[in-house]
Design an enzyme around this catalytic site. Structure first.
Site, PDB file in Angstrom:
ATOM      1  N   ASP A   1      -7.160   0.503 -16.151  1.00 55.65           N
ATOM      2  CA  ASP A   1      -7.758   0.754 -17.460  1.00 55.65           C
ATOM      3  C   ASP A   1      -8.133  -0.560 -18.139  1.00 55.65           C
ATOM      4  O   ASP A   1      -7.331  -1.504 -18.162  1.00 55.65           O
ATOM      5  CB  ASP A   1      -6.748   1.494 -18.357  1.00 55.65           C
ATOM      6  CG  ASP A   1      -6.217   2.759 -17.711  1.00 55.65           C
ATOM      7  OD1 ASP A   1      -6.953   3.750 -17.651  1.00 55.65           O
ATOM      8  OD2 ASP A   1      -5.048   2.748 -17.242  1.00 55.65           O
TER       9      ASP A   1
ATOM     10  N   ASP B   1      -4.783   4.495 -11.715  1.00 54.80           N
ATOM     11  CA  ASP B   1      -6.112   3.942 -11.991  1.00 54.80           C
ATOM     12  C   ASP B   1      -5.928   2.572 -12.612  1.00 54.80           C
ATOM     13  O   ASP B   1      -4.795   2.089 -12.757  1.00 54.80           O
ATOM     14  CB  ASP B   1      -6.900   4.877 -12.920  1.00 54.80           C
ATOM     15  CG  ASP B   1      -6.328   4.926 -14.333  1.00 54.80           C
ATOM     16  OD1 ASP B   1      -5.272   4.302 -14.592  1.00 54.80           O
ATOM     17  OD2 ASP B   1      -6.938   5.588 -15.187  1.00 54.80           O
TER      18      ASP B   1
ATOM     19  N   ASP C   1     -11.107   3.040 -15.551  1.00 54.85           N
ATOM     20  CA  ASP C   1     -11.549   3.487 -16.871  1.00 54.85           C
ATOM     21  C   ASP C   1     -11.960   2.281 -17.701  1.00 54.85           C
ATOM     22  O   ASP C   1     -11.200   1.318 -17.817  1.00 54.85           O
ATOM     23  CB  ASP C   1     -10.415   4.218 -17.615  1.00 54.85           C
ATOM     24  CG  ASP C   1     -10.166   5.611 -17.063  1.00 54.85           C
ATOM     25  OD1 ASP C   1     -11.081   6.169 -16.418  1.00 54.85           O
ATOM     26  OD2 ASP C   1      -9.062   6.144 -17.285  1.00 54.85           O
TER      27      ASP C   1
HETATM   28  P1  GTP Z   1      -1.209   5.361 -14.586  1.00 54.59           P
HETATM   29  O1  GTP Z   1      -2.688   5.176 -14.695  1.00 54.59           O
HETATM   30  O2  GTP Z   1      -0.851   6.633 -13.912  1.00 54.59           O
HETATM   31  O3  GTP Z   1      -0.516   4.195 -13.995  1.00 54.59           O
HETATM   32  O4  GTP Z   1      -0.614   5.490 -16.072  1.00 54.59           O
HETATM   33  P2  GTP Z   1      -1.300   5.117 -17.431  1.00 54.59           P
HETATM   34  O5  GTP Z   1      -0.244   5.022 -18.456  1.00 54.59           O
HETATM   35  O6  GTP Z   1      -2.200   3.929 -17.283  1.00 54.59           O
HETATM   36  O7  GTP Z   1      -2.144   6.426 -17.764  1.00 54.59           O
HETATM   37  P3  GTP Z   1      -3.698   6.667 -18.014  1.00 54.59           P
HETATM   38  O8  GTP Z   1      -4.553   5.739 -17.253  1.00 54.59           O
HETATM   39  O9  GTP Z   1      -3.930   8.123 -17.791  1.00 54.59           O
HETATM   40  O10 GTP Z   1      -3.879   6.431 -19.566  1.00 54.59           O
HETATM   41  C1  GTP Z   1      -3.706   5.172 -20.177  1.00 54.59           C
HETATM   42  C2  GTP Z   1      -3.690   5.333 -21.663  1.00 54.59           C
HETATM   43  O11 GTP Z   1      -4.948   5.780 -22.124  1.00 54.59           O
HETATM   44  C3  GTP Z   1      -2.657   6.371 -22.121  1.00 54.59           C
HETATM   45  O12 GTP Z   1      -1.984   5.860 -23.238  1.00 54.59           O
HETATM   46  C4  GTP Z   1      -3.476   7.546 -22.557  1.00 54.59           C
HETATM   47  O13 GTP Z   1      -2.869   8.205 -23.642  1.00 54.59           O
HETATM   48  C5  GTP Z   1      -4.767   6.888 -22.977  1.00 54.59           C
HETATM   49  N1  GTP Z   1      -5.882   7.815 -22.809  1.00 54.59           N
HETATM   50  C6  GTP Z   1      -6.249   8.478 -21.693  1.00 54.59           C
HETATM   51  N2  GTP Z   1      -7.308   9.269 -21.931  1.00 54.59           N
HETATM   52  C7  GTP Z   1      -7.622   9.097 -23.230  1.00 54.59           C
HETATM   53  C8  GTP Z   1      -8.636   9.620 -24.094  1.00 54.59           C
HETATM   54  O14 GTP Z   1      -9.457  10.435 -23.716  1.00 54.59           O
HETATM   55  N3  GTP Z   1      -8.678   9.142 -25.383  1.00 54.59           N
HETATM   56  C9  GTP Z   1      -7.794   8.231 -25.836  1.00 54.59           C
HETATM   57  N4  GTP Z   1      -7.888   7.811 -27.103  1.00 54.59           N
HETATM   58  N5  GTP Z   1      -6.807   7.736 -25.061  1.00 54.59           N
HETATM   59  C10 GTP Z   1      -6.722   8.159 -23.785  1.00 54.59           C
HETATM   60 MN    MN Z   2      -3.908   4.057 -16.061  1.00 53.08          MN
HETATM   61 MN    MN Z   3      -6.840   5.840 -17.261  1.00 52.26          MN
END
Ligand code: GTP
Ligand code: MN
Ligand code: MN
Length: 371
Positions: free
Chosen positions: A206, A204, A295
């Site tokens: 972020d 995704d 996100d």
């Molecule tokens: P990929 O998207 O798979 O490339 O990996 P990513 O590291 O970007 O993972 P992800 O998008 O799932 O999450 C990004 C960060 O947001 C991570 O550090 C998660 O711990 C954090 N995160 C995800 N969901 C939540 C949540 O509900 N609350 C909080 N505080 N942090 C979150």
């Molecule tokens: Mn991500």
């Molecule tokens: Mn995410």
């Protein structure tokens, strides 16, 4: 022929947040195997086992060279009997029976397929499997009730299971930036998650959004979402409110008084690269866009450093930061604040560097948080 005396010995500190973990992983075969077992444990609601495998994999990711002999692992932290057995099997036989049989198992395959639907977690997938649903076709035939997220997830299944590229993330960054400055000039958008850590692909994209003047960010998320929606950029969105009120709640106690919109889980409709900025004359022969998970998080500037640290990841790095804070420093770290239990007060921070300093940790930049 490797002489035992010449074998490189490794040494790493025990918490992932004390280590520098780049994307340059010298032990991909081993870490892939351990990650698969971690994933299987998480999908089976065995979170403890999942974390143990994640920690073991993270230790190997931090090593400066490939592991060639078990003797090199002596004294390394977080390598339990089970993980060591898997590593030994792979070093000796090039594969681990446990990993291979997990990968081939019907249950694991079904869990992967079903949780690959956006909005479907391990509990829902498990319930469906017990009802005899193992694939998307069976799910569609079953008449199972899907919520709005799951319907969108099923509809865009193939797109959402295809990795997002850095180029696509950059294109989405431009759109989000335009949306945000249109509804609140001066507001700032930062790319977080894996792309901030330097990854070239992700599941995704972020973003963290803030405004340099405290309070100006209130009400921002619904405006951004409305702008994106009216421009036709959203295939799905669900906005949830921030329930965090520092004074009333203290760390870890959710409030019932919800005052700020905070996060939006969405699916973007992203024009294919060759189609961007082109006006349609004839109906296209093929689909000109693809669905991408995005996100969005809005944070007040006073919490920005904590939100940035918390949303940059990796997930294990975050978990280890909180464990370090709690176990080693008697502090509680969240994406909103850092609370010192001994001094009974919040520790302010305007940057990630200050948070690491409060925690007594050497600063680790995002590109070295790939634990
Ligand atoms: P990929 O998207 O798979 O490339 O990996 P990513 O590291 O970007 O993972 P992800 O998008 O799932 O999450 C990004 C960060 O947001 C991570 O550090 C998660 O711990 C954090 N995160 C995800 N969901 C939540 C949540 O509900 N609350 C909080 N505080 N942090 C979150
Ligand atoms: Mn991500
Ligand atoms: Mn995410």
């Amino acid at each position: 022929q490797i002489n035992e005396a010449e074998v490189v010995l490794f040494s790493v500190p025990s918490y992932a947040c004390q280590r520098r973990t780049t994307l340059d992983n010298h032990n991909v075969t081993l870490t892939d195997a351990l990650s698969l077992l971690a994933e299987n444990a998480e999908l089976s609601d065995e979170d403890g086992r999942g974390v143990a495998f994640r920690r073991a994999a993270a230790v190997l990711k931090a090593l400066p060279a490939p592991v060639t002999a078990m003797s090199q692992l002596t004294g390394l932290p977080c390598l339990g009997d089970h993980s060591l057995r898997v590593i030994k099997d792979i070093l000796e036989n090039e594969a681990s029976d446990e990993v291979e049989s997990t990968k081939q198992s019907d249950r694991f395959k079904a869990l992967k397929v079903l949780t690959g639907i956006f909005g479907v977690g391990s509990k829902t997938a498990d319930r469906w499997i017990r009802d005899g649903i193992h694939n998307l076709h069976q799910l569609q035939e079953s008449g199972a009730t899907l919520n709005r997220a799951q319907q969108a997830g099923l509809e865009h299944y193939d797109d959402l299971n295809q990795q997002v590229t850095k180029a696509e993330a950059d294109a989405i960054t431009e759109i989000v930036q335009e949306a945000v400055v249109s509804v609140l000039p001066g507001a700032q958008v930062v790319l977080t998650g894996g792309f901030r850590r330097g990854k070239q692909t992700g599941h995704d994209v972020d973003f963290l959004i803030t405004h340099p003047e405290e309070g100006r960010e209130v009400g921002l998320m619904p405006k951004v979402v409305f702008w994106l929606e009216s421009q036709g950029f959203l295939l799905y969105q669900k906005t949830t409110r921030n329930s965090y009120l520092e004074v009333k709640d203290g760390p870890g106690r959710p409030s019932s008084n919800m005052d700020r919109f905070e996060r939006c889980l969405s699916i973007f409709k992203l024009a294919k690269k060759e189609e961007r900025g082109i006006k349609l004359t004839n109906p296209p022969a093929h689909r000109r866009w693809r669905a991408v998970r995005v996100d969005l998080v809005v944070s007040p500037i006073s919490q920005f450093a904590f939100a940035l640290l918390g949303w940059t990841g990796s997930k294990l790095f975050e978990r280890e930061l909180r464990r370090w804070a709690g176990h080693e420093k008697a502090m509680s770290l969240s994406s909103h604040a850092l609370y010192d239990n001994k001094q009974s007060r919040y520790l302010r921070a305007a940057s990630e560097e200050e948070i690491f300093a409060h925690l007594g940790l050497e600063y680790i930049p995002p590109s070295e948080r790939n634990a």
